[in-house]
Motif scaffolding. Structure first.
Motif, mmCIF file in Angstrom:
data_model
loop_
_atom_site.group_PDB
_atom_site.id
_atom_site.type_symbol
_atom_site.label_atom_id
_atom_site.label_comp_id
_atom_site.label_asym_id
_atom_site.label_seq_id
_atom_site.Cartn_x
_atom_site.Cartn_y
_atom_site.Cartn_z
ATOM 1 N N MET A 1 -26.007 58.622 -30.206
ATOM 2 C CA MET A 1 -25.364 59.273 -31.353
ATOM 3 C C MET A 1 -25.426 58.185 -32.404
ATOM 4 N N ILE A 2 -25.179 56.923 -32.159
ATOM 5 C CA ILE A 2 -25.045 55.997 -33.267
ATOM 6 C C ILE A 2 -26.318 55.789 -33.783
ATOM 7 N N VAL A 3 -27.293 55.617 -32.660
ATOM 8 C CA VAL A 3 -28.596 55.252 -33.053
ATOM 9 C C VAL A 3 -29.411 56.381 -34.087
ATOM 10 N N ARG A 4 -28.841 57.681 -33.966
ATOM 11 C CA ARG A 4 -29.317 58.955 -34.710
ATOM 12 C C ARG A 4 -28.728 58.334 -36.201
ATOM 13 N N VAL A 5 -27.449 58.219 -36.218
ATOM 14 C CA VAL A 5 -26.793 57.882 -37.849
ATOM 15 C C VAL A 5 -27.557 56.724 -38.489
ATOM 16 N N LEU A 6 -27.746 55.521 -37.443
ATOM 17 C CA LEU A 6 -28.380 54.618 -37.870
ATOM 18 C C LEU A 6 -29.931 55.036 -38.460
ATOM 19 N N PHE A 7 -30.516 55.590 -37.962
ATOM 20 C CA PHE A 7 -31.941 56.204 -38.346
ATOM 21 C C PHE A 7 -31.898 57.060 -39.455
ATOM 22 N N LEU A 8 -30.610 58.079 -39.549
ATOM 23 C CA LEU A 8 -30.339 58.815 -40.732
ATOM 24 C C LEU A 8 -30.106 57.858 -42.093
ATOM 25 N N PHE A 9 -29.297 56.770 -42.001
ATOM 26 C CA PHE A 9 -28.945 55.864 -43.203
ATOM 27 C C PHE A 9 -30.396 54.977 -43.309
ATOM 28 N N ILE A 10 -31.080 54.609 -42.308
ATOM 29 C CA ILE A 10 -32.346 53.748 -42.905
ATOM 30 C C ILE A 10 -33.264 54.754 -43.542
ATOM 31 N N GLY A 11 -33.431 56.144 -42.995
ATOM 32 C CA GLY A 11 -34.217 56.999 -43.530
ATOM 33 C C GLY A 11 -33.849 57.201 -45.124
ATOM 34 N N PHE A 12 -32.590 57.539 -45.289
ATOM 35 C CA PHE A 12 -31.972 57.708 -46.558
ATOM 36 C C PHE A 12 -32.247 56.670 -47.444
ATOM 37 N N GLY A 13 -32.249 55.650 -47.197
ATOM 38 C CA GLY A 13 -32.407 54.194 -47.958
ATOM 39 C C GLY A 13 -33.770 54.053 -48.459
ATOM 40 N N LEU A 14 -34.977 54.351 -47.283
ATOM 41 C CA LEU A 14 -36.250 54.451 -47.482
ATOM 42 C C LEU A 14 -36.511 55.436 -48.627
ATOM 43 N N ALA A 15 -35.895 56.686 -48.467
ATOM 44 C CA ALA A 15 -36.373 57.737 -49.179
ATOM 45 C C ALA A 15 -35.977 57.540 -50.726
ATOM 46 N N VAL A 16 -34.526 56.862 -50.715
ATOM 47 C CA VAL A 16 -34.191 56.624 -52.026
ATOM 48 C C VAL A 16 -35.065 55.499 -52.798
ATOM 49 N N ALA A 17 -35.367 54.625 -52.021
ATOM 50 C CA ALA A 17 -36.305 53.326 -52.607
ATOM 51 C C ALA A 17 -37.518 53.777 -53.038
ATOM 52 N N GLY A 18 -38.179 54.932 -52.360
ATOM 53 C CA GLY A 18 -39.526 55.433 -52.714
ATOM 54 C C GLY A 18 -39.356 56.501 -53.747
ATOM 55 N N GLY A 19 -38.214 57.353 -53.630
ATOM 56 C CA GLY A 19 -37.975 58.358 -54.723
ATOM 57 C C GLY A 19 -37.909 57.683 -56.225
ATOM 58 N N VAL A 20 -37.060 56.529 -56.133
ATOM 59 C CA VAL A 20 -36.760 55.822 -57.655
ATOM 60 C C VAL A 20 -38.177 55.304 -58.186
ATOM 61 N N THR A 21 -38.936 54.872 -57.283
ATOM 62 C CA THR A 21 -40.305 54.126 -57.585
ATOM 63 C C THR A 21 -41.251 55.280 -58.203
ATOM 64 N N LEU A 22 -41.048 56.463 -57.521
ATOM 65 C CA LEU A 22 -42.129 57.412 -57.869
ATOM 66 C C LEU A 22 -41.500 58.203 -59.219
ATOM 67 N N ILE A 23 -40.315 58.153 -59.316
ATOM 68 C CA ILE A 23 -39.623 58.481 -60.961
ATOM 69 C C ILE A 23 -40.023 57.478 -62.069
ATOM 70 N N ALA A 24 -39.864 56.247 -61.605
ATOM 71 C CA ALA A 24 -40.239 55.309 -62.402
ATOM 72 C C ALA A 24 -41.702 55.329 -62.820
ATOM 73 N N PHE A 25 -42.524 55.661 -61.981
ATOM 74 C CA PHE A 25 -43.997 55.578 -62.148
ATOM 75 C C PHE A 25 -44.539 56.859 -62.898
#
Length: 67
Positions: A1-25
């Protein structure tokens, strides 16, 4: 269960970082580039793959709990 939450948070962080750069571009469109130029530029940038990878990690952690 904790591994799933960790993957969820890592995925969210990556998606936010990528989405912000796509918007900046999107500022390329205001400088006179076409939508085709924007798409060609974004496809060749590694930051766009952060967005896709983050969405994939979040999707896997939510819909495939046995992994």
């Amino acid at each position: 269960m904790i591994v799933r939450v960790l993957f969820l948070f890592i995925g969210f962080g990556l998606a936010v970082a990528g989405g912000v750069t796509l918007i900046a571009f999107l500022n390329l469109l205001t400088m006179g580039h076409t939508a085709v130029d924007y798409f060609h530029f974004v496809v060749h940038r590694p930051e766009s793959y952060l967005f896709v990878g983050g969405l994939l990690l979040m999707w896997l952690s939510l819909y495939f709990p046995s992994i």
